[in-house]
Design an enzyme around this catalytic site. Structure first.
Site, short mmCIF file in Angstrom:
data_model
loop_
_atom_site.label_atom_id
_atom_site.label_comp_id
_atom_site.label_asym_id
_atom_site.label_seq_id
_atom_site.Cartn_x
_atom_site.Cartn_y
_atom_site.Cartn_z
N TYR A 99 38.47 50.93 36.11
CA TYR A 99 39.05 49.74 35.50
C TYR A 99 40.56 49.91 35.29
CZ TYR A 99 34.14 48.70 34.44
OH TYR A 99 32.80 48.48 34.53
N HIS A 118 28.75 54.86 38.96
CA HIS A 118 29.30 53.50 38.96
C HIS A 118 29.11 52.76 40.29
CE1 HIS A 118 33.02 50.95 37.57
NE2 HIS A 118 31.97 50.21 37.82
P1 NAD Z 1 32.34 39.19 30.96
O1 NAD Z 1 31.28 38.31 31.48
O2 NAD Z 1 32.11 39.90 29.70
O3 NAD Z 1 33.67 38.30 30.89
C1 NAD Z 1 34.89 38.85 30.50
C2 NAD Z 1 35.94 37.74 30.46
O4 NAD Z 1 35.61 36.84 29.42
C3 NAD Z 1 37.33 38.26 30.14
O5 NAD Z 1 38.30 37.46 30.81
C4 NAD Z 1 37.44 38.04 28.64
O6 NAD Z 1 38.78 37.93 28.24
C5 NAD Z 1 36.69 36.74 28.49
N1 NAD Z 1 36.14 36.53 27.14
C6 NAD Z 1 35.39 37.37 26.38
N2 NAD Z 1 35.08 36.80 25.20
C7 NAD Z 1 35.63 35.57 25.21
C8 NAD Z 1 35.68 34.50 24.27
N3 NAD Z 1 35.08 34.59 23.10
N4 NAD Z 1 36.34 33.37 24.62
C9 NAD Z 1 36.96 33.26 25.81
N5 NAD Z 1 36.95 34.24 26.76
C10 NAD Z 1 36.31 35.38 26.45
O7 NAD Z 1 32.71 40.20 32.13
P2 NAD Z 1 33.13 41.74 32.19
O8 NAD Z 1 34.28 42.06 31.29
O9 NAD Z 1 33.25 42.04 33.63
O10 NAD Z 1 31.83 42.51 31.69
C11 NAD Z 1 31.74 43.12 30.43
C12 NAD Z 1 31.85 44.62 30.52
O11 NAD Z 1 30.69 45.16 31.13
C13 NAD Z 1 33.03 45.16 31.35
O12 NAD Z 1 34.21 45.16 30.59
C14 NAD Z 1 32.52 46.53 31.70
O13 NAD Z 1 32.71 47.40 30.60
C15 NAD Z 1 31.02 46.29 31.91
N6 NAD Z 1 30.68 46.03 33.33
C16 NAD Z 1 30.21 47.06 34.08
C17 NAD Z 1 29.91 46.86 35.42
C18 NAD Z 1 29.41 48.01 36.24
O14 NAD Z 1 29.15 49.07 35.72
N7 NAD Z 1 29.23 47.86 37.52
C19 NAD Z 1 30.09 45.61 36.01
C20 NAD Z 1 30.54 44.57 35.22
C21 NAD Z 1 30.83 44.79 33.87
#
Ligand code: NAD
EC number: 1.1.1.316
Length: 323
Positions: free
Chosen positions: A63, A128
Site C-alpha cells: 500500500y 497478499h
Molecule cells: P473500502 O471499501 O473500505 O473503501 C475505502 C474508501 O472509502 C476510501 O476512499 C475511504 O476514504 C472511503 N471511506 C471510508 N469511510 C468513509 C465514509 N464514512 N464516508 C465517505 N468515504 C469513506 O476499500 P479499501 O480501503 O480498499 O478496503 C479496506 C481495507 O481492507 C484496506 O485499507 C486494506 O487494509 C484491506 N484490503 C485488503 C485487501 C487484500 O488483502 N487483498 C484488498 C482490499 C482491501
C-alpha cells in the site's frame, strides 16, 4: 483523554483467541492510494480510531509502496499504549515491484515491515493476493516459511488474502488443520456482492477466522466515487453510482448503509474499512452503534438492492489463470 463517543464491539477471530473490533481499520488509504494523506492526519486518524474502540489495524508493504506501513507505525507509536492493546496485520508477497512469494523474500519482508511499523511482532501476517502467485508454492514454500516466523515470534498468526474465493478452498484443503489461522476476503461481502456468504460454513468447519474487507467496494459505494485504478466494469461502476445518487436524494449516506450491511453478519469477525480522516472514523463507528440501536434501514436497503440487482455479484478478473 476525553471519553469515547461511541464504541465498536470486539469479536472473536476464529481459533486465534484474538478479539478484534467489528469495525477494523483498513490502512491502505494512509498510503495515499485513494488521494494524498498527510502524516498529521494519518496519526490523528489512528488515534481517533483507537479512542473509539477500533483495535484492529490492517496494512501491507504494497500500500503506497511501503508508505501505509510507515504511517500506521507512526500512528500506533503515538498512541503510547501497551503493545497488547492493539492488533496489527500486515502482508507479504506483494510489493510495488511485483509479486514474490518465495521463502527467502517473505522471510526478509517481515523484518522490513516490522522496522517500518516500529514493532517487534505483528499479530497476523497474510500472504497478499495469492491468486497472482502459484497456489502450490503458497502451500509448499510460503506457508512453511511463515510457520518458521511464527516459531521465531515475529508473527502470531498466518493468513491468506485474495479476490477469487476458490483460492481459499484450494489452499485450505492442502494444509494441515490449524496451519492457516485466518483468511481476508475483499469486495465479496457488501450490498453489491455477497458471495462470501456461501463460503462461511466451510471456513467455520476449518476453524478459520474471517476478515472481510472493502465494504464500500473500494470506493464504488461512496459519494466521492472510486479511484482511477478501480478494476470494476463500467456497468458495475454506473449501477453503484446510481445507488449512491439514490441515497443522496433521500438524504441518506450510502457509506452507512453499506457498512452496516457488512457488519450485520457476526460470522465475519471484522469488517475492514479504509479510513484516512477523523470524520470517516467517527461516521463509521457511529454506523456500527446505529446498527446495534436501530437495525438497518430496510426501506433504503431494498431500494438500493433493486438498483444493484442487474450487477449483483458481478466481480472482475484477478490474478493469473491456474486451476
Ligand atoms: P473500502 O471499501 O473500505 O473503501 C475505502 C474508501 O472509502 C476510501 O476512499 C475511504 O476514504 C472511503 N471511506 C471510508 N469511510 C468513509 C465514509 N464514512 N464516508 C465517505 N468515504 C469513506 O476499500 P479499501 O480501503 O480498499 O478496503 C479496506 C481495507 O481492507 C484496506 O485499507 C486494506 O487494509 C484491506 N484490503 C485488503 C485487501 C487484500 O488483502 N487483498 C484488498 C482490499 C482491501
Amino acid at each position: 483523554m476525553a471519553m469515547p463517543r461511541a464504541k465498536t464491539e470486539l469479536r472473536t477471530l476464529g481459533n486465534t483467541g484474538l478479539k478484534v473490533s467489528a469495525v477494523g481499520f483498513g490502512a491502505s488509504p494512509l498510503g495515499s492510494v485513494f488521494g494524498p494523506v498527510g502524516e498529521d492526519d494519518a496519526v490523528a486518524t489512528v488515534r481517533e480510531a483507537f479512542r473509539l474502540g477500533i483495535n484492529f489495524f490492517d496494512t501491507s508493504p504494497y500500500y503506497g509502496g511501503t508508505l501505509s506501513e510507515k504511517m500506521l507505525g507512526k500512528g500506533l507509536k503515538a498512541l503510547q499504549v501497551p503493545r497488547s492493546g492493539y492488533i496489527v496485520a500486515t502482508k507479504c508477497g506483494r510489493y510495488k515491484e511485483g509479486f514474490d512469494f518465495s521463502a527467502e523474500r517473505v522471510t526478509k519482508s517481515i523484518d522490513e515491515s516490522l522496522e517500518r511499523l516500529q514493532l517487534d511482532y505483528v499479530d497476523i501476517l497474510h500472504c497478499h493476493d495469492i491468486e497472482f502467485g502459484s497456489l502450490d508454492q503458497i502451500v509448499s514454500e510460503t506457508i512453511p516459511a511463515l510457520r518458521k516466523l511464527k516459531q521465531e515470534g515475529k508473527i502470531r498468526f498466518i493468513g491468506i488474502t485474495g479476490l477469487p474465493l476458490h483460492i481459499f478452498t484450494y489452499v485450505l484443503d492442502r494444509v494441515a488443520p490449524g496451519t492457516i489461522d485466518v483468511i481476508l476476503s475483499y469486495c465479496h461481502y457488501g450490498v453489491n456482492d455477497s458471495t462470501l456468504l456461501e463460503l462461511l460454513p466451510y471456513l467455520k468447519s476449518k476453524g478459520v477466522g474471517v476478515i472481510s474487507a472493502s465494504p464500500l467496494s473500494m470506493g464504488l459505494l461512496t459519494e466521492q466515487g472510486p479511484p482511477e485504478w478501480h478494476p470494476a466494469s463500467p456497468e458495475l461502476k454506473s449501477a453503484c453510482k446510481a445507488a449512491v445518487a439514490h441515497c443522496k436524494s433521500k438524504g441518506k449516506k450510502i457509506t452507512n448503509l453499506a457498512l452496516q450491511y457488512s457488519l450485520a453478519n457476526k460470522e465475519i469477525s471484522s469488517v475492514l474499512v479504509g479510513m484516512s480522516s477523523i470524520s470517516q472514523v467517527e461516521e463509521n463507528v457511529e454506523a456500527f452503534t446505529e446498527l446495534e440501536r436501530l437495525g438497518i434501514d430496510q426501506e433504503t436497503l431494498s431500494e438500493v438492492e433493486a438498483i444493484l440487482k442487474p450487477v449483483k455479484n458481478l466481480t472482475w478478473p484477478s490474478g493469473i489463470n491456474q486451476n
